[in-house]
Design a protein around this motif. Structure first.
Motif, PDB file in Angstrom:
ATOM      1  N   PRO A 211      -7.113  44.693 -15.750  1.00 48.55           N
ATOM      2  CA  PRO A 211      -6.916  43.360 -15.185  1.00 48.55           C
ATOM      3  C   PRO A 211      -6.339  42.397 -16.226  1.00 48.55           C
ATOM      4  CG  PRO A 211      -9.228  43.726 -15.676  1.00 48.55           C
ATOM      5  CD  PRO A 211      -8.543  45.030 -15.897  1.00 48.55           C
ATOM      6  N   ALA A 212      -5.580  41.428 -15.757  1.00 47.94           N
ATOM      7  CA  ALA A 212      -4.908  40.499 -16.665  1.00 47.94           C
ATOM      8  C   ALA A 212      -5.901  39.739 -17.547  1.00 47.94           C
ATOM      9  CB  ALA A 212      -4.057  39.521 -15.857  1.00 47.94           C
ATOM     10  N   LEU A 213      -7.047  39.350 -16.977  1.00 48.59           N
ATOM     11  CA  LEU A 213      -8.008  38.556 -17.734  1.00 48.59           C
ATOM     12  C   LEU A 213      -8.504  39.288 -18.977  1.00 48.59           C
ATOM     13  CD1 LEU A 213      -9.792  36.073 -18.080  1.00 48.59           C
ATOM     14  CD2 LEU A 213     -11.480  37.175 -16.570  1.00 48.59           C
ATOM     15  N   THR A 214      -8.927  40.543 -18.830  1.00 52.81           N
ATOM     16  CA  THR A 214      -9.449  41.263 -19.990  1.00 52.81           C
ATOM     17  C   THR A 214      -8.327  41.665 -20.949  1.00 52.81           C
ATOM     18  OG1 THR A 214      -9.398  43.333 -18.739  1.00 52.81           O
ATOM     19  CG2 THR A 214     -11.496  42.134 -18.817  1.00 52.81           C
ATOM     20  N   ARG A 215      -7.138  41.941 -20.419  1.00 51.02           N
ATOM     21  CA  ARG A 215      -6.019  42.300 -21.303  1.00 51.02           C
ATOM     22  C   ARG A 215      -5.662  41.117 -22.186  1.00 51.02           C
ATOM     23  NH1 ARG A 215      -6.425  45.861 -22.980  1.00 51.02           N
ATOM     24  NH2 ARG A 215      -8.500  45.764 -22.097  1.00 51.02           N
ATOM     25  N   VAL A 216      -5.597  39.932 -21.613  1.00 54.76           N
ATOM     26  CA  VAL A 216      -5.278  38.738 -22.409  1.00 54.76           C
ATOM     27  C   VAL A 216      -6.410  38.443 -23.384  1.00 54.76           C
ATOM     28  CG1 VAL A 216      -4.929  36.246 -22.304  1.00 54.76           C
ATOM     29  CG2 VAL A 216      -3.755  37.738 -20.663  1.00 54.76           C
ATOM     30  N   THR A 217      -7.652  38.553 -22.919  1.00 49.67           N
ATOM     31  CA  THR A 217      -8.803  38.297 -23.780  1.00 49.67           C
ATOM     32  C   THR A 217      -8.799  39.228 -24.977  1.00 49.67           C
ATOM     33  OG1 THR A 217     -10.143  37.541 -21.914  1.00 49.67           O
ATOM     34  CG2 THR A 217     -11.319  38.237 -23.888  1.00 49.67           C
ATOM     35  N   GLU A 218      -8.537  40.510 -24.746  1.00 48.52           N
ATOM     36  CA  GLU A 218      -8.546  41.461 -25.857  1.00 48.52           C
ATOM     37  C   GLU A 218      -7.416  41.173 -26.836  1.00 48.52           C
ATOM     38  OE1 GLU A 218     -10.096  45.745 -26.336  1.00 48.52           O
ATOM     39  OE2 GLU A 218      -8.221  45.891 -25.198  1.00 48.52           O
ATOM     40  N   ARG A 219      -6.243  40.832 -26.333  1.00 45.19           N
ATOM     41  CA  ARG A 219      -5.136  40.512 -27.238  1.00 45.19           C
ATOM     42  C   ARG A 219      -5.479  39.320 -28.118  1.00 45.19           C
ATOM     43  NH1 ARG A 219      -1.751  41.945 -22.832  1.00 45.19           N
ATOM     44  NH2 ARG A 219      -1.560  39.766 -22.197  1.00 45.19           N
ATOM     45  N   LEU A 220      -6.171  38.339 -27.553  1.00 49.68           N
ATOM     46  CA  LEU A 220      -6.547  37.166 -28.333  1.00 49.68           C
ATOM     47  C   LEU A 220      -7.622  37.492 -29.373  1.00 49.68           C
ATOM     48  CD1 LEU A 220      -6.666  34.454 -25.514  1.00 49.68           C
ATOM     49  CD2 LEU A 220      -4.924  34.715 -27.290  1.00 49.68           C
ATOM     50  N   LEU A 221      -8.512  38.424 -29.038  1.00 45.29           N
ATOM     51  CA  LEU A 221      -9.613  38.765 -29.936  1.00 45.29           C
ATOM     52  C   LEU A 221      -9.251  39.839 -30.964  1.00 45.29           C
ATOM     53  CD1 LEU A 221     -12.634  38.855 -27.445  1.00 45.29           C
ATOM     54  CD2 LEU A 221     -12.128  37.102 -29.171  1.00 45.29           C
ATOM     55  N   ASP A 222      -8.218  40.632 -30.688  1.00 44.01           N
ATOM     56  CA  ASP A 222      -7.864  41.736 -31.581  1.00 44.01           C
ATOM     57  C   ASP A 222      -7.694  41.319 -33.049  1.00 44.01           C
ATOM     58  OD1 ASP A 222      -8.015  43.914 -29.907  1.00 44.01           O
ATOM     59  OD2 ASP A 222      -5.905  43.867 -29.324  1.00 44.01           O
ATOM     60  N   PRO A 223      -7.024  40.200 -33.340  1.00 40.04           N
ATOM     61  CA  PRO A 223      -6.863  39.837 -34.752  1.00 40.04           C
ATOM     62  C   PRO A 223      -8.177  39.530 -35.453  1.00 40.04           C
ATOM     63  CG  PRO A 223      -5.274  38.673 -33.370  1.00 40.04           C
ATOM     64  CD  PRO A 223      -6.278  39.294 -32.448  1.00 40.04           C
ATOM     65  N   PHE A 224      -9.229  39.252 -34.693  1.00 38.20           N
ATOM     66  CA  PHE A 224     -10.500  38.844 -35.294  1.00 38.20           C
ATOM     67  C   PHE A 224     -11.531  39.966 -35.318  1.00 38.20           C
ATOM     68  CE2 PHE A 224      -8.453  35.189 -33.255  1.00 38.20           C
ATOM     69  CZ  PHE A 224      -8.285  34.361 -34.364  1.00 38.20           C
ATOM     70  N   ILE A 225     -11.688  40.686 -34.202  1.00 38.61           N
ATOM     71  CA  ILE A 225     -12.734  41.709 -34.152  1.00 38.61           C
ATOM     72  C   ILE A 225     -12.207  43.037 -33.597  1.00 38.61           C
ATOM     73  CG2 ILE A 225     -14.632  40.059 -33.974  1.00 38.61           C
ATOM     74  CD1 ILE A 225     -14.761  40.762 -30.933  1.00 38.61           C
ATOM     75  N   GLY A 226     -10.902  43.251 -33.657  1.00 42.12           N
ATOM     76  CA  GLY A 226     -10.368  44.530 -33.204  1.00 42.12           C
ATOM     77  C   GLY A 226     -11.089  45.682 -33.877  1.00 42.12           C
ATOM     78  N   LYS A 227     -11.543  46.661 -33.107  1.00 39.56           N
ATOM     79  CA  LYS A 227     -12.327  47.768 -33.660  1.00 39.56           C
ATOM     80  C   LYS A 227     -11.505  48.645 -34.592  1.00 39.56           C
ATOM     81  CE  LYS A 227     -16.089  50.453 -33.680  1.00 39.56           C
ATOM     82  NZ  LYS A 227     -15.695  51.436 -34.693  1.00 39.56           N
ATOM     83  N   SER A 228     -10.196  48.763 -34.336  1.00 36.23           N
ATOM     84  CA  SER A 228      -9.330  49.623 -35.133  1.00 36.23           C
ATOM     85  C   SER A 228      -8.200  48.819 -35.753  1.00 36.23           C
ATOM     86  CB  SER A 228      -8.730  50.737 -34.273  1.00 36.23           C
ATOM     87  OG  SER A 228      -9.729  51.597 -33.774  1.00 36.23           O
TER      88      SER A 228
END
Length: 245
Positions: A211-228
């Motif tokens: 879904p668009a909501l979680t895809r956008v949320t993850e992209r925003l969070l990746d630079p801070f808490i991306g697991k990999s």
């Protein structure tokens, strides 16, 4: 769920790719779908049997082009059974953190990569991984578990020491970091814990539905808490290695 960005690697029909430490085969399957000549390489025979079965199923279902070539090979990442420069693209996703002699493994990844080719290496990111280690010994202190935590610049320098050029660094799977923190807090093996089970269902839903909501949320969070963290390199046409590597 891909950790490597295939669009950065130029994987297309006819490109020869090796996925070192392929595990369950997620990156190998994507390379096959794109028509590459893919070698899924791992030391685990059970995993490779599952990958081979999936390659056959993909071919039968028409999920990969007829000209795509796919094979599984069992072996040791410290001694790849290939000549120098045999592959256009080398992928090593989430394996170096398991290998005590990581510099030897990196040397092999570089050796089999064709001059002008691309290497993608991913490992758990330092901060999310450090939290997991602090919460649980079970998470990492086991046979075949994680033996080190990398900082991105440390891993970058280990690879560029072999003559490769660093192109890009990215982060992925921010939504998965809290899941692993939760598992480490309640017990890595406690898959039936209500909070773990609920979060896992959310991740599965997210992967299946995107879904668009979680895809956008993850992209925003990746630079801070991306697991990999994923690092991308190219091998110059002429590589000079430092003495001793």
């Amino acid at each position: 769920m891909l950790t490597v960005d295939f669009d950065r690697l130029g994987i297309e029909p006819g490109v020869r790719v090796i996925d070192v430490g392929c595990g369950a085969g997620r990156h190998s399957f994507e390379a096959c779908r794109r028509g590459a000549d893919i070698v899924a390489f791992d030391q685990n025979a059970e995993d490779l049997a599952g990958v081979a079965a999936m390659f056959e199923a993909m071919a039968a279902a028409g999920e990969a082009p007829d000209y795509a070539k796919a094979e599984t090979v069992r072996g040791d990442a410290l001694d790849l059974p290939y000549g120098d420069g045999e592959f256009d693209v080398v992928i090593a996703s989430e394996i170096l953190e398991h290998i005590p002699h990581d510099m030897q493994a990196i040397s092999e990844l570089v050796r089999v990569l064709k001059p002008g080719g691309a290497l993608a290496v991913t490992v758990p990111r330092w901060l999310p991984e450090r939290i997991c280690w602090a919460l649980s010994d079970e998470y990492h202190a086991n046979e075949g578990g994680h033996v080190r935590i990398y900082r991105a610049d440390q891993l970058r320098d280990k690879v560029t020491a072999h003559g490769l050029r660093h192109r890009h660094t990215a982060h992925a799977h921010a939504l998965h970091a809290p899941y692993w923190w939760l598992k480490c807090a309640v017990g890595v093996s406690a898959d039936k814990h209500p909070l773990v089970s609920m979060y896992h269902r959310m991740l599965v839903w997210d992967m299946m539905s995107a879904p668009a909501l979680t895809r956008v949320t993850e992209r925003l969070l990746d630079p801070f808490i991306g697991k990999s963290v994923a690092l991308y390199f190219t091998k110059p046409k002429s590589v000079s290695r430092r003495a001793g590597l």
